[in-house]
Design a protein around this motif. Structure first.
Motif, PDB file in Angstrom:
ATOM      1  N   ALA A  67     -10.935  -4.502  -6.028  1.00 36.37           N
ATOM      2  CA  ALA A  67     -10.918  -5.221  -4.749  1.00 36.37           C
ATOM      3  C   ALA A  67      -9.601  -5.015  -4.011  1.00 36.37           C
ATOM      4  CB  ALA A  67     -11.171  -6.711  -4.989  1.00 36.37           C
ATOM      5  N   ILE A  68      -8.483  -5.071  -4.732  1.00 39.20           N
ATOM      6  CA  ILE A  68      -7.181  -4.865  -4.092  1.00 39.20           C
ATOM      7  C   ILE A  68      -7.105  -3.466  -3.485  1.00 39.20           C
ATOM      8  CG2 ILE A  68      -4.712  -4.618  -4.530  1.00 39.20           C
ATOM      9  CD1 ILE A  68      -5.001  -6.864  -6.621  1.00 39.20           C
ATOM     10  N   HIS A  69      -7.534  -2.459  -4.247  1.00 39.48           N
ATOM     11  CA  HIS A  69      -7.524  -1.088  -3.733  1.00 39.48           C
ATOM     12  C   HIS A  69      -8.453  -0.966  -2.524  1.00 39.48           C
ATOM     13  CE1 HIS A  69      -8.699   3.178  -3.470  1.00 39.48           C
ATOM     14  NE2 HIS A  69      -7.472   3.409  -3.908  1.00 39.48           N
ATOM     15  N   SER A  70      -9.622  -1.580  -2.584  1.00 38.90           N
ATOM     16  CA  SER A  70     -10.583  -1.503  -1.480  1.00 38.90           C
ATOM     17  C   SER A  70     -10.040  -2.159  -0.223  1.00 38.90           C
ATOM     18  CB  SER A  70     -11.906  -2.156  -1.889  1.00 38.90           C
ATOM     19  OG  SER A  70     -12.492  -1.474  -2.980  1.00 38.90           O
ATOM     20  N   LEU A  71      -9.347  -3.272  -0.377  1.00 40.94           N
ATOM     21  CA  LEU A  71      -8.751  -3.952   0.779  1.00 40.94           C
ATOM     22  C   LEU A  71      -7.663  -3.093   1.415  1.00 40.94           C
ATOM     23  CD1 LEU A  71      -8.144  -6.416   2.599  1.00 40.94           C
ATOM     24  CD2 LEU A  71      -6.652  -7.255   0.770  1.00 40.94           C
ATOM     25  N   LEU A  72      -6.776  -2.568   0.588  1.00 44.01           N
ATOM     26  CA  LEU A  72      -5.633  -1.815   1.104  1.00 44.01           C
ATOM     27  C   LEU A  72      -6.038  -0.481   1.718  1.00 44.01           C
ATOM     28  CD1 LEU A  72      -2.978  -2.481  -1.688  1.00 44.01           C
ATOM     29  CD2 LEU A  72      -3.241  -3.642   0.508  1.00 44.01           C
ATOM     30  N   HIS A  73      -7.189   0.049   1.332  1.00 48.02           N
ATOM     31  CA  HIS A  73      -7.631   1.357   1.838  1.00 48.02           C
ATOM     32  C   HIS A  73      -8.949   1.244   2.603  1.00 48.02           C
ATOM     33  CE1 HIS A  73      -4.501   3.509  -0.403  1.00 48.02           C
ATOM     34  NE2 HIS A  73      -4.695   2.599  -1.334  1.00 48.02           N
ATOM     35  N   TRP A  74      -9.173   0.108   3.205  1.00 47.81           N
ATOM     36  CA  TRP A  74     -10.410  -0.140   3.944  1.00 47.81           C
ATOM     37  C   TRP A  74     -10.487   0.740   5.185  1.00 47.81           C
ATOM     38  CZ3 TRP A  74     -11.139  -4.884   7.576  1.00 47.81           C
ATOM     39  CH2 TRP A  74     -12.472  -4.938   8.027  1.00 47.81           C
ATOM     40  N   ASP A  75     -11.601   1.432   5.353  1.00 48.49           N
ATOM     41  CA  ASP A  75     -11.881   2.191   6.566  1.00 48.49           C
ATOM     42  C   ASP A  75     -12.785   1.335   7.449  1.00 48.49           C
ATOM     43  OD1 ASP A  75     -12.538   3.919   8.576  1.00 48.49           O
ATOM     44  OD2 ASP A  75     -13.511   5.416   7.308  1.00 48.49           O
ATOM     45  N   ARG A 120       0.834  -1.211   0.000  1.00 49.30           N
ATOM     46  CA  ARG A 120       0.000   0.000   0.000  1.00 49.30           C
ATOM     47  C   ARG A 120       0.866   1.258   0.000  1.00 49.30           C
ATOM     48  NH1 ARG A 120      -3.694   0.549   5.110  1.00 49.30           N
ATOM     49  NH2 ARG A 120      -1.641   0.853   6.071  1.00 49.30           N
ATOM     50  N   ALA A 121       1.903   1.273   0.831  1.00 49.11           N
ATOM     51  CA  ALA A 121       2.745   2.461   0.968  1.00 49.11           C
ATOM     52  C   ALA A 121       3.508   2.777  -0.322  1.00 49.11           C
ATOM     53  CB  ALA A 121       3.723   2.278   2.127  1.00 49.11           C
ATOM     54  N   THR A 122       3.967   1.739  -1.010  1.00 47.91           N
ATOM     55  CA  THR A 122       4.747   1.956  -2.228  1.00 47.91           C
ATOM     56  C   THR A 122       3.870   2.197  -3.449  1.00 47.91           C
ATOM     57  OG1 THR A 122       4.828  -0.431  -2.665  1.00 47.91           O
ATOM     58  CG2 THR A 122       6.630   0.523  -1.364  1.00 47.91           C
ATOM     59  N   GLY A 123       2.605   1.775  -3.359  1.00 48.93           N
ATOM     60  CA  GLY A 123       1.708   1.935  -4.504  1.00 48.93           C
ATOM     61  C   GLY A 123       2.024   0.996  -5.649  1.00 48.93           C
ATOM     62  N   VAL A 124       2.855  -0.027  -5.373  1.00 54.58           N
ATOM     63  CA  VAL A 124       3.271  -0.929  -6.453  1.00 54.58           C
ATOM     64  C   VAL A 124       2.081  -1.679  -7.045  1.00 54.58           C
ATOM     65  CG1 VAL A 124       3.765  -2.878  -4.903  1.00 54.58           C
ATOM     66  CG2 VAL A 124       4.978  -2.670  -7.089  1.00 54.58           C
ATOM     67  N   TYR A 125       1.038  -1.879  -6.260  1.00 54.07           N
ATOM     68  CA  TYR A 125      -0.132  -2.609  -6.750  1.00 54.07           C
ATOM     69  C   TYR A 125      -0.791  -1.894  -7.921  1.00 54.07           C
ATOM     70  CZ  TYR A 125      -3.070   0.757  -4.263  1.00 54.07           C
ATOM     71  OH  TYR A 125      -3.683   1.897  -3.835  1.00 54.07           O
ATOM     72  N   ARG A 126      -0.572  -0.573  -8.022  1.00 60.71           N
ATOM     73  CA  ARG A 126      -1.147   0.176  -9.142  1.00 60.71           C
ATOM     74  C   ARG A 126      -0.395  -0.075 -10.446  1.00 60.71           C
ATOM     75  NH1 ARG A 126      -0.911   4.447  -5.164  1.00 60.71           N
ATOM     76  NH2 ARG A 126      -2.966   4.890  -4.282  1.00 60.71           N
ATOM     77  N   LEU A 127       0.855  -0.523 -10.327  1.00 61.80           N
ATOM     78  CA  LEU A 127       1.713  -0.694 -11.507  1.00 61.80           C
ATOM     79  C   LEU A 127       1.688  -2.111 -12.060  1.00 61.80           C
ATOM     80  CD1 LEU A 127       4.821   1.254 -10.151  1.00 61.80           C
ATOM     81  CD2 LEU A 127       2.915   2.148 -11.519  1.00 61.80           C
ATOM     82  N   VAL A 128       1.317  -3.072 -11.215  1.00 58.05           N
ATOM     83  CA  VAL A 128       1.351  -4.477 -11.626  1.00 58.05           C
ATOM     84  C   VAL A 128      -0.052  -4.927 -12.009  1.00 58.05           C
ATOM     85  CG1 VAL A 128       1.908  -6.832 -10.915  1.00 58.05           C
ATOM     86  CG2 VAL A 128       3.291  -4.914 -10.074  1.00 58.05           C
ATOM     87  N   PRO A 129      -0.266  -5.339 -13.241  1.00 57.32           N
ATOM     88  CA  PRO A 129      -1.604  -5.810 -13.639  1.00 57.32           C
ATOM     89  C   PRO A 129      -1.980  -7.080 -12.891  1.00 57.32           C
ATOM     90  CG  PRO A 129       0.009  -6.267 -15.352  1.00 57.32           C
ATOM     91  CD  PRO A 129       0.703  -5.408 -14.341  1.00 57.32           C
TER      92      PRO A 129
END
Length: 228
Positions: A152-160, A102-111
């Motif tokens: 889903a990955i974004h929602s998990l990593l930024h879940w409130d 989440r901190a590195t944002g690498v999940y946004r770069l990897v399909p």
């Protein structure tokens, strides 16, 4: 009634060993595509909850990311008891590896579909055994929907998870995705990995059947502690 929510990218197939062992009626809540790439998780959960009667009682069982969605649904359907399998009870329980991602944002770069090219890496990470489990895992990877997976990955990593309700947690001692931490877990399955809904269906079904019958879980407060 036992409602079942599969994990990220998975579907009813992951319950094929578990569902026949459950007593009474059970139903799988199938994923739907997010309304948009930025649909808030509570709004998504509300769409799934629309298929559950407001006063429905029973269990709401979520696997992995399905547990996160189950907790959001439980805000809207509080009569259900939420059970988490291979999942986390709140955002503070996110393990160090996922915090780093989440901190590195690498999940946004990897399909997300990249995992399809390296199934053996996923097999190790998710604790999938060779044979039937691996074949099922490959099927799930093959059918992953990129739009849903990214959301889903974004929602998990930024879940409130603020003010999220309590849940009963079933976790495997060998889970690499959500490893046991310092927080007490109601049910620890020896040798269970992240894919234990398939590999340890017998043990999990016994727990769910007891909970569905109204038995208290091991960490439940006693009548004295509840002030009764």
């Amino acid at each position: 009634m036992i409602y079942l929510l599969p994990g990220l990218g998975a579907d009813a197939r992951v319950f094929r060993n578990l569902q026949p062992l459950l007593l009474g009626e059970s139903r799988v809540l199938e994923w739907v595509l997010p309304a948009s790439p930025t649909e808030p998780l509570p709004a998504y959960a509300a769409r799934l909850a629309a298929d559950i009667p407001p006063e429905q009682t029973g269990l709401l069982v979520g696997i992995s990311f399905g547990g996160v969605v189950a907790l959001e649904i439980n805000r809207l359907r509080p009569q259900l008891r939420t059970v988490l399998i291979s999942s986390i009870p709140d955002a503070h329980s996110l393990p160090p590896l996922l915090r780093l991602i989440r901190a590195t944002g690498v999940y946004r770069l990897v399909p997300p579909q990249l995992l399809k090219l390296f199934p053996r890496v996923g097999q190790w990470y998710f604790g999938v055994k060779n044979g039937e489990e691996y074949r099922l895992f490959r099927e799930v990877l093959r059918d992953m929907e990129p739009r849903y997976t990214r959301w889903a990955i974004h929602s998990l990593l930024h879940w409130d998870s603020a003010n999220v309700g309590r849940a009963i947690q079933i976790l495997g001692t060998h889970d690499r995705v959500f490893p046991p931490g310092p927080t007490p877990v109601e049910y620890l399955i020896p040798g269970g990995g992240h894919f234990m809904v398939v590999s340890h269906a017998q043990e999990i079904s016994r727990i769910l059947n007891k909970l569905a019958a109204g038995e208290p879980h091991p960490l439940a407060p006693s009548p004295k502690e509840r002030g009764n």
